[in-house]
Structures are given as C-alpha cells and as structure tokens.
Design an enzyme around this catalytic site. Structure first.
Site, PDB file in Angstrom:
ATOM      1  N   ARG A 244       0.852  -1.180   0.000  1.00 24.06           N
ATOM      2  CA  ARG A 244       0.000   0.000   0.000  1.00 24.06           C
ATOM      3  C   ARG A 244       0.891   1.234   0.000  1.00 24.06           C
ATOM      4  NH1 ARG A 244      -3.158  -2.927  -1.609  1.00 24.06           N
ATOM      5  NH2 ARG A 244      -5.225  -3.473  -0.814  1.00 24.06           N
ATOM      6  N   GLU A 273      -2.761   7.583  -4.613  1.00 24.31           N
ATOM      7  CA  GLU A 273      -3.186   7.079  -5.924  1.00 24.31           C
ATOM      8  C   GLU A 273      -4.712   7.106  -6.015  1.00 24.31           C
ATOM      9  OE1 GLU A 273      -1.529   3.069  -5.212  1.00 24.31           O
ATOM     10  OE2 GLU A 273      -3.580   2.323  -5.389  1.00 24.31           O
ATOM     11  N   HIS A 293      -0.804   0.221  -9.746  1.00 25.77           N
ATOM     12  CA  HIS A 293      -1.495  -0.750  -8.877  1.00 25.77           C
ATOM     13  C   HIS A 293      -2.082  -1.904  -9.691  1.00 25.77           C
ATOM     14  CE1 HIS A 293      -3.560  -1.107  -4.688  1.00 25.77           C
ATOM     15  NE2 HIS A 293      -3.265  -2.301  -5.183  1.00 25.77           N
TER      16      HIS A 293
HETATM   17  C1  GLV Z   1      -4.452  -5.371  -4.139  1.00 22.04           C
HETATM   18  O1  GLV Z   1      -3.793  -4.432  -3.813  1.00 22.04           O
HETATM   19  C2  GLV Z   1      -5.208  -6.159  -3.223  1.00 22.04           C
HETATM   20  O2  GLV Z   1      -5.282  -5.825  -2.032  1.00 22.04           O
HETATM   21  O3  GLV Z   1      -5.776  -7.156  -3.679  1.00 22.04           O
END
Ligand code: GLV
Ligand code: GLV
Length: 330
Positions: A244, A273, A293
């Site tokens: 994160r 983000e 991401h």
């Molecule tokens: C992606 O970041 C997730 O938490 O699946």
C-alpha cells in the site's frame, strides 16, 4: 459472474462498467442489499453501511488488502467480511520481481528512451546504463534480500529470487508476532541460503540490497519507510513497494532518489493514488519505476479473485463458512 448468475435466489444489481464504481451509484443502489462485493477503491465506512441498512449481512472485497473496510463498524453491525488471499500471491510476487529488475537495470529509463526516439543519440558505452545486478557474480557473491512483512507474498517473492543466487533473506514483520526460528531454519535449508533472519527495521534498511515492502496496510504502518530509514539504506539498494502506498513517505523517497541515498525504486502503489500525475515528485525521478497498482492484474488471477469474492458472498448469505473470512475479533 456466472457463479452469482446461476443462483436464481439472488437478485443481482451490478455496476455496469469495468472501472471503479462511482460512489454515488453505490450509495444509491446499496439500500436493502443483503451482501455487497466491493473493490479496494470502495470505502466501506459507516456512511455506506448505514445506507445499506439492517438487511446487510456480508461485505466481500475482491482484494487481499482490506484496510478500505472499517472492520470495527462492520463488527458492530454483525457483518461478515470476506477477502481474496492466496489466489493472487503468485501474480503479486511475479510483479514484485519485475519491479526490482526494472528499477535496478534502468528499465524505465530505457523504455522511455526508445519510445521517445532517442536511441540513435544514445551511444553504447562500456559503463553506460549500468545498474546493480540482482543475481550474484563470482566477484560479488553476496546478495541480501529484505522483506518488510513476511507473509505469503513475501515468501513467494523469496522463492522466485533463489535462482538469482541470493544468499541472505532478512525480514521485519509485525512486532507482536513472535519469531519463528524453525520456519526460518527450514526456509534457509530449503533454498540453500546462508540465513533467513528476523531483524529490526533499521538493520533491514542497512543490510538489504533489495528491500521489498509487502506488508498489509492499515493501522500502525503509515510511513514505515521514512527519511530516517531511507538514509540508512545502501547507495546501490532498490526499494520495491507492492503493498500500500501509505507505507512509504513519497517525499522522503523522492529525496532519497534525487540525492542518491538509494539506487532506485519500483512501485506498484503510491500514496494518494490514483492522483499521481507527471508533477508528482516520484514520477519526476527517472530511477523510480511506477506502475498503476496492477500487481494482481493477470487474466488468471483476476478471474480467481472474482470467483473467490463471489464464493465468499454466497457462502455468507447462505449461512455457511466463507472460503476466506476476515477475523473481526482481532
Ligand atoms: C491489491 O492491492 C489487493 O489488495 O488485492
Ligand atoms: C498478504 O496479505 C500476503 O498474502 O502476503
């Protein structure tokens, strides 16, 4: 979602677009729902839960992370919360290795150079474009890989790095979880490493050639990677974050890259983000490779995550055990 459509007893209301759901649409459509499938872009807070009303029994997130879900508020309302661990472990580990290689080997700079038509002006040079090598060499036989967070994804990333000849694995994890010496000894033996050791974050920063941040987000993890820690890292080291964005202080990292405290960074996530534009201090750093991401974004894994999210939802609605339920008592 065939799994849900095949259940005539479920009345489905589906956000029709292949992008994050508009908050207003969600708030409009959730009243009276029994269950809801959300993504990590949907804040599951008291506002949303109150809108849903007392009919709501389950929140199923299509993600392994669940810090966007207010667990206390969910527990208070007696809800079950499902998530999608395991099925995305390999995809995220794959991308973590990609980011380490891209950042170390000037991948981002190289790709944009060619795409900008600059190759003809670029002369091959004996020491041009050199970066630190991830794999060991005869003259450079030690490689220490660090992990902040040592869960499934970190261990899958470690497994991928073994053929690179890495020699040491260091990790820091939740201080409340006790050291697991037997597991560490077993891992070292299995992968023929000199050591797998739990260390404090200062030592992790000082010793790691590549430091992978693969810890869950949420409470107590804000800016764990900060200026003080970045200053302790090796000048040739690489930082990778596929967890994160909030775990890394972006301004401190930009400074670290600009001033050469570390070599490079590979980021799948950035604090704030998706509002990361070309003016962002990290986007301006050539040795910072950023992807938006997408660590779990493979055709196979996203299908599995969707299936798991649907299974969790159906199980909870029908009163059974979810394949992957968040422990709300913790
Ligand atoms: C992606 O970041 C997730 O938490 O699946
Ligand atoms: C984190 O949730 C992991 O699977 O490592």
């Amino acid at each position: 979602m065939p799994l849900l459509e095949s259940r005539p007893e479920l009345e489905l209301v589906v956000w029709p677009e292949d992008r994050a759901c508009d908050r207003s649409w969600l708030l409009e459509n959730i009243p009276g729902a029994t269950g809801v499938i959300v993504m990590l872009t949907d804040k599951v807070n008291p506002e949303l839960l109150d809108k849903a009303g007392p009919s709501l029994r389950v929140v199923s997130t299509m993600s392994v992370g669940y810090e966007h879900v207010d667990l206390a508020a969910a527990a208070q309302r007696g809800l079950k919360v499902g998530y999608t661990p395991d099925v995305l472990t390999d995809a995220v580990a794959d991308l973590s290795v990609m980011l380490a290689l891209m950042a170390g080997r000037n991948g981002g700079i190289g790709v944009s150079l060619v795409q900008n038509g600059e190759w003809p002006n670029f002369s091959w040079a004996p020491f041009g474009f050199c970066g630190p090598q991830l794999s060991t060499t005869a003259a450079s036989p030690t490689r220490k890989i660090g992990f902040l967070g040592f869960g499934r994804i970190a261990q899958a990333t470690l497994a991928r790095l073994v053929p690179f000849g890495i020699t040491h694995c260091l990790y820091s994890s939740n201080p409340s979880s006790p050291p697991n010496h037997q597991r560490d000894t077993d891992l070292a033996k299995k992968y023929n490493l000199k050591a797998v050791s739990k260390v404090n974050v200062d030592e992790l920063a000082r010793e790691s050639d590549v430091l992978f941040v693969l810890a869950p987000g949420g409470q107590g993890t804000y800016h764990v990677i900060n200026e003080g820690l970045l200053r302790k890292m090796k000048k040739t080291s690489i930082l990778v974050n596929a967890s994160r964005g909030t775990l890394v202080d972006s301004d401190a990292l930009a400074k670290a890259l600009k001033e050469g405290w570390i070599w490079g960074a590979g980021l799948d996530v950035v604090e704030g983000e998706p509002n990361v534009t070309i003016d962002h201090p990290l986007v301006k750093e050539p040795r910072c490779v950023i992807v938006p991401h997408i660590a779990s974004a493979t055709l196979e894994t996203r299908r599995d995550m969707a299936t798991r999210a649907a299974q969790n939802l159906v199980a909870a609605i029908l009163g059974g055990d979810m394949p992957a339920q968040v422990d709300l008592s913790a």
